[in-house]
Scaffold this motif. Structure first.
Motif, PDB file in Angstrom:
ATOM      1  N   GLY A  92      -7.767   5.750   6.694  1.00 60.23           N
ATOM      2  CA  GLY A  92      -7.123   5.904   5.395  1.00 60.23           C
ATOM      3  C   GLY A  92      -5.757   6.564   5.507  1.00 60.23           C
ATOM      4  O   GLY A  92      -4.799   6.149   4.850  1.00 60.23           O
ATOM      5  N   ALA A  93      -5.678   7.583   6.356  1.00 53.58           N
ATOM      6  CA  ALA A  93      -4.389   8.263   6.567  1.00 53.58           C
ATOM      7  C   ALA A  93      -3.371   7.306   7.186  1.00 53.58           C
ATOM      8  O   ALA A  93      -2.194   7.292   6.790  1.00 53.58           O
ATOM      9  CB  ALA A  93      -4.583   9.488   7.452  1.00 53.58           C
ATOM     10  N   LEU A  94      -3.822   6.482   8.130  1.00 53.52           N
ATOM     11  CA  LEU A  94      -2.918   5.507   8.751  1.00 53.52           C
ATOM     12  C   LEU A  94      -2.500   4.437   7.742  1.00 53.52           C
ATOM     13  O   LEU A  94      -1.346   3.989   7.752  1.00 53.52           O
ATOM     14  CB  LEU A  94      -3.576   4.871   9.974  1.00 53.52           C
ATOM     15  CG  LEU A  94      -3.735   5.782  11.183  1.00 53.52           C
ATOM     16  CD1 LEU A  94      -4.563   5.099  12.270  1.00 53.52           C
ATOM     17  CD2 LEU A  94      -2.386   6.207  11.736  1.00 53.52           C
ATOM     18  N   GLU A  95      -3.422   4.036   6.872  1.00 57.91           N
ATOM     19  CA  GLU A  95      -3.071   3.049   5.845  1.00 57.91           C
ATOM     20  C   GLU A  95      -2.033   3.613   4.877  1.00 57.91           C
ATOM     21  O   GLU A  95      -1.118   2.893   4.462  1.00 57.91           O
ATOM     22  CB  GLU A  95      -4.320   2.606   5.073  1.00 57.91           C
ATOM     23  CG  GLU A  95      -5.183   1.647   5.856  1.00 57.91           C
ATOM     24  CD  GLU A  95      -6.400   1.193   5.069  1.00 57.91           C
ATOM     25  OE1 GLU A  95      -7.095   2.046   4.473  1.00 57.91           O
ATOM     26  OE2 GLU A  95      -6.624  -0.024   5.053  1.00 57.91           O
ATOM     27  N   GLU A  96      -2.180   4.878   4.526  1.00 51.03           N
ATOM     28  CA  GLU A  96      -1.168   5.517   3.676  1.00 51.03           C
ATOM     29  C   GLU A  96       0.194   5.479   4.344  1.00 51.03           C
ATOM     30  O   GLU A  96       1.210   5.188   3.712  1.00 51.03           O
ATOM     31  CB  GLU A  96      -1.549   6.971   3.394  1.00 51.03           C
ATOM     32  CG  GLU A  96      -2.472   7.166   2.235  1.00 51.03           C
ATOM     33  CD  GLU A  96      -2.704   8.640   1.931  1.00 51.03           C
ATOM     34  OE1 GLU A  96      -1.730   9.423   1.931  1.00 51.03           O
ATOM     35  OE2 GLU A  96      -3.875   8.993   1.703  1.00 51.03           O
ATOM     36  N   LEU A  97       0.216   5.789   5.632  1.00 51.47           N
ATOM     37  CA  LEU A  97       1.477   5.739   6.386  1.00 51.47           C
ATOM     38  C   LEU A  97       2.038   4.317   6.404  1.00 51.47           C
ATOM     39  O   LEU A  97       3.240   4.117   6.256  1.00 51.47           O
ATOM     40  CB  LEU A  97       1.261   6.225   7.819  1.00 51.47           C
ATOM     41  CG  LEU A  97       1.049   7.718   7.998  1.00 51.47           C
ATOM     42  CD1 LEU A  97       0.549   8.017   9.406  1.00 51.47           C
ATOM     43  CD2 LEU A  97       2.323   8.469   7.711  1.00 51.47           C
ATOM     44  N   ALA A  98       1.164   3.338   6.599  1.00 56.40           N
ATOM     45  CA  ALA A  98       1.608   1.942   6.665  1.00 56.40           C
ATOM     46  C   ALA A  98       2.165   1.469   5.319  1.00 56.40           C
ATOM     47  O   ALA A  98       3.073   0.639   5.283  1.00 56.40           O
ATOM     48  CB  ALA A  98       0.456   1.048   7.107  1.00 56.40           C
ATOM     49  N   ASN A  99       1.630   1.989   4.231  1.00 55.89           N
ATOM     50  CA  ASN A  99       2.083   1.585   2.899  1.00 55.89           C
ATOM     51  C   ASN A  99       3.358   2.288   2.462  1.00 55.89           C
ATOM     52  O   ASN A  99       3.992   1.869   1.498  1.00 55.89           O
ATOM     53  CB  ASN A  99       0.974   1.818   1.870  1.00 55.89           C
ATOM     54  CG  ASN A  99      -0.185   0.866   2.082  1.00 55.89           C
ATOM     55  OD1 ASN A  99      -0.005  -0.260   2.552  1.00 55.89           O
ATOM     56  ND2 ASN A  99      -1.381   1.315   1.763  1.00 55.89           N
ATOM     57  N   ASP A 100       3.743   3.345   3.143  1.00 54.57           N
ATOM     58  CA  ASP A 100       4.976   4.067   2.839  1.00 54.57           C
ATOM     59  C   ASP A 100       6.133   3.325   3.515  1.00 54.57           C
ATOM     60  O   ASP A 100       6.312   3.418   4.732  1.00 54.57           O
ATOM     61  CB  ASP A 100       4.885   5.511   3.339  1.00 54.57           C
ATOM     62  CG  ASP A 100       6.152   6.307   3.094  1.00 54.57           C
ATOM     63  OD1 ASP A 100       7.102   5.776   2.479  1.00 54.57           O
ATOM     64  OD2 ASP A 100       6.202   7.467   3.543  1.00 54.57           O
ATOM     65  N   LYS A 101       6.888   2.598   2.753  1.00 56.82           N
ATOM     66  CA  LYS A 101       7.960   1.747   3.306  1.00 56.82           C
ATOM     67  C   LYS A 101       9.092   2.539   3.946  1.00 56.82           C
ATOM     68  O   LYS A 101       9.924   1.974   4.649  1.00 56.82           O
ATOM     69  CB  LYS A 101       8.521   0.818   2.226  1.00 56.82           C
ATOM     70  CG  LYS A 101       7.481  -0.111   1.642  1.00 56.82           C
ATOM     71  CD  LYS A 101       6.848  -0.967   2.709  1.00 56.82           C
ATOM     72  CE  LYS A 101       5.771  -1.862   2.120  1.00 56.82           C
ATOM     73  NZ  LYS A 101       4.809  -2.318   3.077  1.00 56.82           N
ATOM     74  N   THR A 102       9.136   3.848   3.726  1.00 55.52           N
ATOM     75  CA  THR A 102      10.180   4.664   4.340  1.00 55.52           C
ATOM     76  C   THR A 102       9.629   5.533   5.468  1.00 55.52           C
ATOM     77  O   THR A 102      10.384   6.268   6.092  1.00 55.52           O
ATOM     78  CB  THR A 102      10.847   5.578   3.292  1.00 55.52           C
ATOM     79  OG1 THR A 102       9.850   6.456   2.737  1.00 55.52           O
ATOM     80  CG2 THR A 102      11.482   4.759   2.182  1.00 55.52           C
ATOM     81  N   TRP A 105       5.595   4.714  10.249  1.00 59.81           N
ATOM     82  CA  TRP A 105       4.813   3.521  10.595  1.00 59.81           C
ATOM     83  C   TRP A 105       5.615   2.264  10.255  1.00 59.81           C
ATOM     84  O   TRP A 105       5.678   1.328  11.060  1.00 59.81           O
ATOM     85  CB  TRP A 105       3.473   3.543   9.859  1.00 59.81           C
ATOM     86  CG  TRP A 105       2.483   2.571  10.412  1.00 59.81           C
ATOM     87  CD1 TRP A 105       2.350   1.254  10.078  1.00 59.81           C
ATOM     88  CD2 TRP A 105       1.489   2.832  11.404  1.00 59.81           C
ATOM     89  NE1 TRP A 105       1.334   0.681  10.796  1.00 59.81           N
ATOM     90  CE2 TRP A 105       0.783   1.631  11.616  1.00 59.81           C
ATOM     91  CE3 TRP A 105       1.111   3.954  12.129  1.00 59.81           C
ATOM     92  CZ2 TRP A 105      -0.264   1.518  12.528  1.00 59.81           C
ATOM     93  CZ3 TRP A 105       0.067   3.838  13.022  1.00 59.81           C
ATOM     94  CH2 TRP A 105      -0.609   2.636  13.221  1.00 59.81           C
ATOM     95  N   ALA A 106       6.241   2.251   9.072  1.00 61.07           N
ATOM     96  CA  ALA A 106       7.059   1.111   8.664  1.00 61.07           C
ATOM     97  C   ALA A 106       8.294   0.980   9.554  1.00 61.07           C
ATOM     98  O   ALA A 106       8.717  -0.135   9.889  1.00 61.07           O
ATOM     99  CB  ALA A 106       7.475   1.259   7.203  1.00 61.07           C
ATOM    100  N   GLN A 107       8.868   2.104   9.948  1.00 62.47           N
ATOM    101  CA  GLN A 107      10.029   2.058  10.849  1.00 62.47           C
ATOM    102  C   GLN A 107       9.640   1.477  12.205  1.00 62.47           C
ATOM    103  O   GLN A 107      10.412   0.735  12.811  1.00 62.47           O
ATOM    104  CB  GLN A 107      10.626   3.447  10.992  1.00 62.47           C
ATOM    105  CG  GLN A 107      11.269   3.927   9.703  1.00 62.47           C
ATOM    106  CD  GLN A 107      11.607   5.407   9.734  1.00 62.47           C
ATOM    107  OE1 GLN A 107      11.091   6.166  10.539  1.00 62.47           O
ATOM    108  NE2 GLN A 107      12.459   5.820   8.805  1.00 62.47           N
ATOM    109  N   LEU A 108       8.434   1.804  12.663  1.00 57.20           N
ATOM    110  CA  LEU A 108       7.959   1.199  13.915  1.00 57.20           C
ATOM    111  C   LEU A 108       7.786  -0.307  13.771  1.00 57.20           C
ATOM    112  O   LEU A 108       8.087  -1.055  14.703  1.00 57.20           O
ATOM    113  CB  LEU A 108       6.635   1.837  14.354  1.00 57.20           C
ATOM    114  CG  LEU A 108       6.741   3.208  14.995  1.00 57.20           C
ATOM    115  CD1 LEU A 108       5.355   3.818  15.178  1.00 57.20           C
ATOM    116  CD2 LEU A 108       7.471   3.139  16.321  1.00 57.20           C
TER     117      LEU A 108
END
Length: 167
Positions: A92-102, A105-108
């Motif tokens: 869930g924590a990783l999904e939150e990171l993935a959903n944060d476009k800034t 995770w999104a930068q990676l």
């Protein structure tokens, strides 16, 4: 077993830090023998990004190991999520990171895309389309951007490791 994966994540993040330090030296004028600065800068930036992407993949495996999936090797967040028939706070924590476009995770994801595809041809600017020209978002390979990603990943991995070592 999971602590070994924590070490892999830490190692990749440390190697990225070493590469970024070399990249900063090039930006300050210290050049490797015979290398054009732009080539050396690009090589170190891409190598740093690759280390960060390796650390990301090791992080996925680390989470799987923490939750007793001893042989799983998830290559993506989707593959990690498919391992579980129940909600897992780490996922869930990783999904939150993935959903944060800034977020990092999104930068990676942007870095991975930029490294895996040919560079886009520059758009020609003509007089009649000056107003309509838009700047496409590109992956940021600058030392400061890569260091922000590395630092955020290290912090996340450290927190995750500390949580699981308490159990």
């Amino acid at each position: 077993m999971a602590s070994k994966w924590s070490s892999v994540v830490s190692q990749k993040l440390y190697l990225a830090k070493v590469l970024l330090a070399q990249l900063e030296q090039i930006d300050s004028g210290a050049l490797p023998d015979g290398q054009p600065p732009a080539v050396a800068r690009q090589a170190l930036a891409q190598a740093s990004a690759e280390m960060l992407l390796r650390a990301q993949r090791a992080l996925l495996v680390m989470v799987a190991r923490y939750h007793q999936h001893k042989t799983a090797n998830p290559a993506s967040l989707t593959e990690l999520k498919e391992l579980f028939a129940y909600e897992v706070p780490d996922v869930g924590a990783l999904e939150e990171l993935a959903n944060d476009k800034t977020g990092w995770w999104a930068q990676l994801a942007e870095l991975d895309k930029a490294l895996g595809e040919p560079a886009a041809a520059p758009k020609a600017i003509a007089e009649e389309n000056l107003i309509a020209v838009a700047v496409d978002e590109e992956a940021d390979f600058s030392p400061s951007a890569l260091e922000r990603i590395r630092s955020a990943m290290a912090s996340f991995a450290r927190e995750l490791d500390e949580q699981h070592s308490e159990w």
